[in-house]
Design an enzyme around this catalytic site. Structure first.
Site, short mmCIF file in Angstrom:
data_model
loop_
_atom_site.label_atom_id
_atom_site.label_comp_id
_atom_site.label_asym_id
_atom_site.label_seq_id
_atom_site.Cartn_x
_atom_site.Cartn_y
_atom_site.Cartn_z
N LYS A 124 12.86 9.36 -3.32
CA LYS A 124 12.11 8.72 -4.40
C LYS A 124 12.56 9.20 -5.79
CE LYS A 124 8.03 6.92 -2.20
NZ LYS A 124 6.59 6.81 -2.13
N LYS A 207 13.52 1.73 5.77
CA LYS A 207 12.13 1.59 6.20
C LYS A 207 11.46 0.40 5.51
CE LYS A 207 8.82 4.08 4.41
NZ LYS A 207 7.62 4.84 4.08
N LYS A 210 6.10 -0.82 0.99
CA LYS A 210 5.37 -1.69 0.06
C LYS A 210 6.02 -1.73 -1.32
CE LYS A 210 1.34 1.13 0.84
NZ LYS A 210 1.82 2.51 0.80
#
Ligand code: AQP
Length: 345
Positions: A124, A207, A210
């Protein structure tokens, strides 16, 4: 099903897990986490505590109005999927300040090196770690606090959270060791089912998430039947037919993903699905998968939409859940303060 609860533990069998309101719920969240949450509630061996982790969500930028909406919609998703606020404690993290209070203590227990090894941090923060928030770096310490403020013994999660749960165990072990106590449980991860890692529909190595910029990469729990069918029709696959055995899915990540999704939605196993579907081309299998996905997801999205018409009722449920959560968390925080040497009233 979950392993039998060990009766020798001094801790009440208690499940905690959370989902970030960092966007809309995906099929990955549903199959990897929420479906397990419902199973563990219904099984009845555990007290179940489920949380909308809004403080985790803001470790990356969230538009305030969207965050509020996503938190309510996530609560609606929990209930629509089968979480009963009369049987499980359901609340949002920021209404229970004990999470952040314990997290500070854990910030002082956890080591920088532990955090630097976390793959979620690396993924991230990307190349520009200096510009990532301090909260994103400390995320796993807050997650350890979320779990341990309830002395949770079991945590159902998707595969991607395994490393964070190992860190939670390390925090508990180090705290217990440093202060010479046996106060925090060593929590068991529960990573079960055919879809513990649902992959992107556009890239079988990523993956389903969202926050993926491509909406086509995921099935949202709010997608209508046509959208679900279109996304599955366009899902990346390979030209070969489905194999008859799981071994034949090796090196075929996209095919494996769709079979895993089918097996999880059907409450079946990959072997059983392939025994039935082996030999079918994707042009045949995809419509069968779409039909099953719509059959399973449409009732949830319809119920979510109904619940979202009454946001005041959702806020009431969250407020009630927060009161119940604080009843569990307050004495555990107070005892932690005592152990650490802080004076608390
Ligand atoms: N693709 C997935 N397959 C299986 N399980 C998944 N989970 C998430 N994605 C998948 C599980 O859902 C629970 C809640 O996840 P989260 O919202 O706290 O954070 P996340 O894992 O980072 O999920 P997202 O969708 O990828 O969110 P963003 O995009 O905001 O980072 C966890 O138990 C997780 O394992």
């Amino acid at each position: 099903m979950t392993e039998a609860v060990q009766t020798s533990s001094p801790f009440t069998p208690r499940v905690f897990s959370g989902i970030q309101p960092s966007g809309g719920l995906t099929l990955g969240n549903y199959l990897g986490a929420m479906k397990r949450f419902v199973d563990m509630q219904d099984e009845g061996s555990f007290q179940t505590v489920y949380c909308m982790v809004d403080q985790h969500a803001i470790t990356v930028w969230q538009d305030p109005e969207k965050l509020r909406h996503a938190t309510r919609e996530l609560c609606a998703g929990f209930i629509a999927a089968g979480i009963d606020p009369d049987r499980s404690i359901l609340f949002n993290q920021s209404q229970v300040p004990e999470h952040a209070q314990l997290a500070w203590i854990f910030n002082c227990v956890a080591r920088m090196g532990w955090m630097q090894r976390m793959t979620q941090w690396k993924d991230k923060a990307g190349k520009n770690q200096q510009n990532a928030s301090l909260g994103l770096f400390a995320y796993p310490a807050l997650m350890a606090a979320d779990i341990l403020i309830y002395h949770a013994t079991h945590v159902p999660v998707g595969e991607d959270q395994k490393q964070h749960l190992e860190l939670t165990r390390d925090v508990a072990i180090k705290f217990n060791h440093d202060y010479g106590v046996d106060f925090f449980p060593i929590t068991e991860p529960v990573i079960e089912g055919a879809a513990t890692r649902v992959m992107s529909l556009r890239d079988g190595s990523k993956k389903m998430s969202k926050s993926d910029p491509s909406d086509a990469s995921r099935i949202n729990m709010t997608d209508d039947a046509d959208t679900i069918a279109k996304k599955i029709r366009k899902a990346k696959t390979d030209p070969d037919a489905l194999p008859s055995e799981a071994k034949g899915l090796e090196d075929r990540p996209e095919a494996r993903n769709l079979v895993n999704i089918y097996a999880a939605l059907a409450d079946s196993s990959v072997d059983a699905v392939l025994a039935e579907m082996g030999g079918k081309q994707f042009s045949e299998f995809k419509p069968i998968l779409s039909e099953l996905a719509v059959e399973k997801l449409a009732p949830i999205s319809t119920e979510m939409a109904r619940l979202m018409q009454d946001p005041a009722e959702i806020d009431r449920i969250l407020g009630h859940g927060a009161t119940q959560a604080r009843e569990l968390a307050t004495p555990i925080l107070k005892k932690t303060y005592d152990i650490v040497g802080m004076i608390s009233s």
